[in-house]
Design a protein around this motif. Sequence first.
Motif, PDB file in Angstrom:
ATOM      1  N   PRO A 256       0.707  -1.098   0.049  1.00 36.05           N
ATOM      2  CA  PRO A 256      -0.074  -0.009  -0.065  1.00 36.05           C
ATOM      3  C   PRO A 256       0.941   1.266  -0.100  1.00 36.05           C
ATOM      4  O   PRO A 256       2.016   1.293   0.487  1.00 36.05           O
ATOM      5  CB  PRO A 256      -0.811  -0.080   1.141  1.00 36.05           C
ATOM      6  CG  PRO A 256      -0.682  -1.571   1.723  1.00 36.05           C
ATOM      7  CD  PRO A 256       0.598  -2.005   1.121  1.00 36.05           C
ATOM      8  N   LEU A 257       0.249   2.271  -0.526  1.00 34.09           N
ATOM      9  CA  LEU A 257       1.231   3.515  -0.660  1.00 34.09           C
ATOM     10  C   LEU A 257       1.213   4.082   0.758  1.00 34.09           C
ATOM     11  O   LEU A 257       0.200   4.046   1.847  1.00 34.09           O
ATOM     12  CB  LEU A 257       0.416   4.440  -1.405  1.00 34.09           C
ATOM     13  CG  LEU A 257       0.843   4.638  -2.900  1.00 34.09           C
ATOM     14  CD1 LEU A 257       0.488   3.247  -3.448  1.00 34.09           C
ATOM     15  CD2 LEU A 257       0.170   5.680  -3.615  1.00 34.09           C
ATOM     16  N   LYS A 258       2.315   4.612   1.360  1.00 32.54           N
ATOM     17  CA  LYS A 258       2.642   5.053   2.662  1.00 32.54           C
ATOM     18  C   LYS A 258       1.864   6.083   3.217  1.00 32.54           C
ATOM     19  O   LYS A 258       1.044   6.270   4.219  1.00 32.54           O
ATOM     20  CB  LYS A 258       3.934   5.474   2.731  1.00 32.54           C
ATOM     21  CG  LYS A 258       5.245   4.437   2.514  1.00 32.54           C
ATOM     22  CD  LYS A 258       6.648   4.910   2.831  1.00 32.54           C
ATOM     23  CE  LYS A 258       7.546   3.744   2.877  1.00 32.54           C
ATOM     24  NZ  LYS A 258       9.071   4.263   3.064  1.00 32.54           N
ATOM     25  N   ASP A 259       1.424   7.062   2.157  1.00 31.12           N
ATOM     26  CA  ASP A 259       0.325   8.289   2.619  1.00 31.12           C
ATOM     27  C   ASP A 259      -0.653   8.282   1.747  1.00 31.12           C
ATOM     28  O   ASP A 259      -0.631   8.968   0.490  1.00 31.12           O
ATOM     29  CB  ASP A 259       1.127   9.372   2.709  1.00 31.12           C
ATOM     30  CG  ASP A 259       0.141  10.366   3.281  1.00 31.12           C
ATOM     31  OD1 ASP A 259      -0.822  10.424   3.346  1.00 31.12           O
ATOM     32  OD2 ASP A 259       0.823  11.583   3.880  1.00 31.12           O
ATOM     33  N   ALA A 260      -1.920   7.410   1.759  1.00 31.39           N
ATOM     34  CA  ALA A 260      -2.830   7.264   0.869  1.00 31.39           C
ATOM     35  C   ALA A 260      -3.518   8.697   0.757  1.00 31.39           C
ATOM     36  O   ALA A 260      -4.068   8.898  -0.328  1.00 31.39           O
ATOM     37  CB  ALA A 260      -4.036   6.292   1.529  1.00 31.39           C
ATOM     38  N   GLU A 261      -3.527   9.429   1.745  1.00 27.45           N
ATOM     39  CA  GLU A 261      -4.428  10.516   1.622  1.00 27.45           C
ATOM     40  C   GLU A 261      -3.726  11.556   0.649  1.00 27.45           C
ATOM     41  O   GLU A 261      -4.296  12.147  -0.178  1.00 27.45           O
ATOM     42  CB  GLU A 261      -4.639  11.239   2.996  1.00 27.45           C
ATOM     43  CG  GLU A 261      -5.743  10.633   3.984  1.00 27.45           C
ATOM     44  CD  GLU A 261      -5.928  11.116   5.285  1.00 27.45           C
ATOM     45  OE1 GLU A 261      -5.521  12.339   5.367  1.00 27.45           O
ATOM     46  OE2 GLU A 261      -6.661  10.755   6.312  1.00 27.45           O
ATOM     47  N   GLU A 262      -2.497  11.668   0.996  1.00 30.34           N
ATOM     48  CA  GLU A 262      -1.749  12.496   0.148  1.00 30.34           C
ATOM     49  C   GLU A 262      -1.379  12.128  -1.462  1.00 30.34           C
ATOM     50  O   GLU A 262      -1.856  12.835  -2.264  1.00 30.34           O
ATOM     51  CB  GLU A 262      -0.188  12.554   0.479  1.00 30.34           C
ATOM     52  CG  GLU A 262       0.741  13.492  -0.070  1.00 30.34           C
ATOM     53  CD  GLU A 262       2.364  13.606   0.171  1.00 30.34           C
ATOM     54  OE1 GLU A 262       3.213  13.312  -0.560  1.00 30.34           O
ATOM     55  OE2 GLU A 262       2.383  13.474   1.514  1.00 30.34           O
ATOM     56  N   ALA A 265      -4.846  12.885  -2.984  1.00 30.96           N
ATOM     57  CA  ALA A 265      -4.838  14.315  -3.223  1.00 30.96           C
ATOM     58  C   ALA A 265      -4.025  14.822  -4.222  1.00 30.96           C
ATOM     59  O   ALA A 265      -4.484  15.385  -5.428  1.00 30.96           O
ATOM     60  CB  ALA A 265      -4.398  15.068  -1.980  1.00 30.96           C
ATOM     61  N   GLU A 266      -3.000  14.070  -4.657  1.00 32.78           N
ATOM     62  CA  GLU A 266      -2.188  14.192  -5.744  1.00 32.78           C
ATOM     63  C   GLU A 266      -2.878  13.702  -7.033  1.00 32.78           C
ATOM     64  O   GLU A 266      -2.693  14.248  -8.214  1.00 32.78           O
ATOM     65  CB  GLU A 266      -0.808  13.419  -5.454  1.00 32.78           C
ATOM     66  CG  GLU A 266       0.115  13.595  -6.683  1.00 32.78           C
ATOM     67  CD  GLU A 266       1.621  12.965  -6.415  1.00 32.78           C
ATOM     68  OE1 GLU A 266       2.414  13.178  -7.266  1.00 32.78           O
ATOM     69  OE2 GLU A 266       1.931  12.510  -5.232  1.00 32.78           O
ATOM     70  N   LEU A 267      -3.876  12.648  -7.060  1.00 38.28           N
ATOM     71  CA  LEU A 267      -4.378  12.243  -8.186  1.00 38.28           C
ATOM     72  C   LEU A 267      -5.821  13.065  -8.288  1.00 38.28           C
ATOM     73  O   LEU A 267      -6.650  12.645  -9.149  1.00 38.28           O
ATOM     74  CB  LEU A 267      -4.776  10.669  -7.786  1.00 38.28           C
ATOM     75  CG  LEU A 267      -3.460   9.608  -7.903  1.00 38.28           C
ATOM     76  CD1 LEU A 267      -4.171   8.500  -7.076  1.00 38.28           C
ATOM     77  CD2 LEU A 267      -3.125   9.782  -9.290  1.00 38.28           C
ATOM     78  N   GLY A 268      -6.081  14.202  -7.509  1.00 37.72           N
ATOM     79  CA  GLY A 268      -7.201  14.993  -7.838  1.00 37.72           C
ATOM     80  C   GLY A 268      -8.114  14.793  -6.672  1.00 37.72           C
ATOM     81  O   GLY A 268      -9.572  15.244  -7.175  1.00 37.72           O
ATOM     82  N   GLY A 269      -8.131  13.872  -5.987  1.00 37.11           N
ATOM     83  CA  GLY A 269      -9.203  13.706  -5.068  1.00 37.11           C
ATOM     84  C   GLY A 269     -10.009  12.379  -5.388  1.00 37.11           C
ATOM     85  O   GLY A 269     -10.254  11.869  -6.482  1.00 37.11           O
ATOM     86  N   VAL A 270     -11.331  12.204  -4.256  1.00 36.06           N
ATOM     87  CA  VAL A 270     -12.127  11.174  -4.507  1.00 36.06           C
ATOM     88  C   VAL A 270     -13.025  11.535  -5.394  1.00 36.06           C
ATOM     89  O   VAL A 270     -13.486  12.548  -5.414  1.00 36.06           O
ATOM     90  CB  VAL A 270     -12.566  10.706  -3.069  1.00 36.06           C
ATOM     91  CG1 VAL A 270     -13.830   9.710  -3.300  1.00 36.06           C
ATOM     92  CG2 VAL A 270     -11.858  10.178  -2.077  1.00 36.06           C
TER      93      VAL A 270
END
Length: 615
Positions: A256-262, A265-270
């Motif tokens: 899994p990515l270490k910081d999923a929230e970051e 956000a980098e991918l443009g959000g949910v």
Amino acid sequence: MNSRQLTELAQQLRVDSVRASDAAGSGHPTSSMSAAELMAVLLAGHLRYDFERPQHPGNDRFVLSKGHASPLLYAAYKAAGAISETELMTFRKLGSRLEGHPTPRRLPWVETATGSLGQGLPVGVGIALAGKRLDRTGNRVWVLCGDSELAEGSVWEAAEHAAYEHLDNLTAIVDVNRLGQRGPTRHGHDLDAYARRFAAFGWHTIEIDGHDVDAVDRAYGEAESTKGQPTVILARTLKGKGVAAVQDREGMHGKPLKDAEEATAELGGVRDLQVEVPQPPAARMLHAVRTGHLELPRFAVGDEVATRDAYGQALAALGSARGDVVALDGEVGDSTRSEFFAKEHPDRYFECYIAEQQLVAASVGLAARGWVPYAATFAAFLTRAHDFIRMASISGAGVNLVGSHAGCAIGQDGPSQMGLEDLAMMRSVHGSTVLYPCDANQTAKLVGTMAGLEDVRYLRTSRGEAPVLYSPTEEFPVGGSKVLRASDTDRLTVVAAGVTVREALKAADALDAEGIQVRVIDLYSVKPVDRRTLREAAERTGCLLTVEDHHEEGGLGDAVLDAFLDGRPVPRLVRLAVRTMPGSASPAEQLREAGIDAEAIAVAGRLLVEHAIVP
């Protein structure tokens, strides 16, 4: 959807892959992220599929060969409205349908279990064969592969078979993201290296930027319009696309990515885009195939008939009675006797040549489309396809496998041709049924019975002729056995199957002449085993002797032993099996050298009885 919307959908699939893996604390988000555009364009514009009717005959079929990228698949299901946001977040949790690698036992939209790499395309070939040669509904098969799995030989068995059969309804999409589990793949981003290989097998090849939704869309359209040959789309992608911390970086596989929230956000959000998946065209429903009267071959008691001959004749008869039965063979149909079916039902016969992995995979694909496959080759060669059999079990695939030329009794061909591990292999498969008939009528009845069983079933047949012991009216239920001789004064039980049954009967005659009464059991159902009959025999005689034309490990002897693992006392048990490495010799010499002929059984029986009565 237009290009902008498709790009947004791809980003949503990435975000949901990251989020699902983060919720699970495990998974393969970076492998999912590289194929996001490939999945988005397919889902929104080219995959004709009714998620409410997964068995619709007009549905296209999708196989995720790179099964570890399951977060991408489940994100696509969410976008299509098949699963909810809540269910997506249950990924990899106990009781969830969303397993680490997808299986059809859990999800109705999954065609076959994947995760053992190199299997999706071979099974896809089987599904495409069903569509092109049997169903003829005009649907397509799409298989999403990873570049790492192209190192598997099974992929190239599939590539050759698909081209040979002109499967223009099959498209392989290869996510060439350059990175495998531990580092770069063999060919990295060299799309031309892959294209040369596929082209050499007769495929139409297309090379694209896998992150350009317009290029992906054009490639899919080109694949749909290509006639006479399968198409492979080789898409250059970046693993972990869109998140700088993981994009095209080594060491990020399966984490899994270490910081999923970051990352989100980098991918443009949910996002919560919903896709209207193209619906399949009207197509004839696969009606229930009428079962005609089954006229199995009948053999006279005392006739000399090889069980492989009985298999071929019974299969041909079954094909006449049931239109859903198909047969496959690995270019040994004249030996396995599958050729009997081929001559009577050529439209339902599939020659897979010497490619046993493809043989089993095609069977799984055909079974996925509702057909009842019987696939045959030498028992020894099925071991090459063991992983495919294992995965067939995970899929719950209803395939009938037939191994001929089993045991050292085949004679002069030598050990490379002798199936001496097959019973152990097949017994170890979850949910399997393992049958080993000793005569022609028994074989014929079991061939007919197999068609109605579930999961993986295996029939072991023999090369040499053997006397018919049973009348054509005898029944042989799965899980049963036959007590061929018994008396109230039996001092020993000999348990045999297949070629050793007649040896056991000869030994019993010899021992009887010496005043030692012997009970003989034909244990034709090796799995499930007849526990009741075996326990009764042990109680009555106190001694069991098993004899099998198979290695000692995992075969008939172990099957018998399993009947006594419930805590009750274990009887005195001796096992005769092939413990040496055979050479070339006549069948009779082979049985004698292996210590499993009538004389060896009689010697062991005498010793066992004498030992049992020592005060």
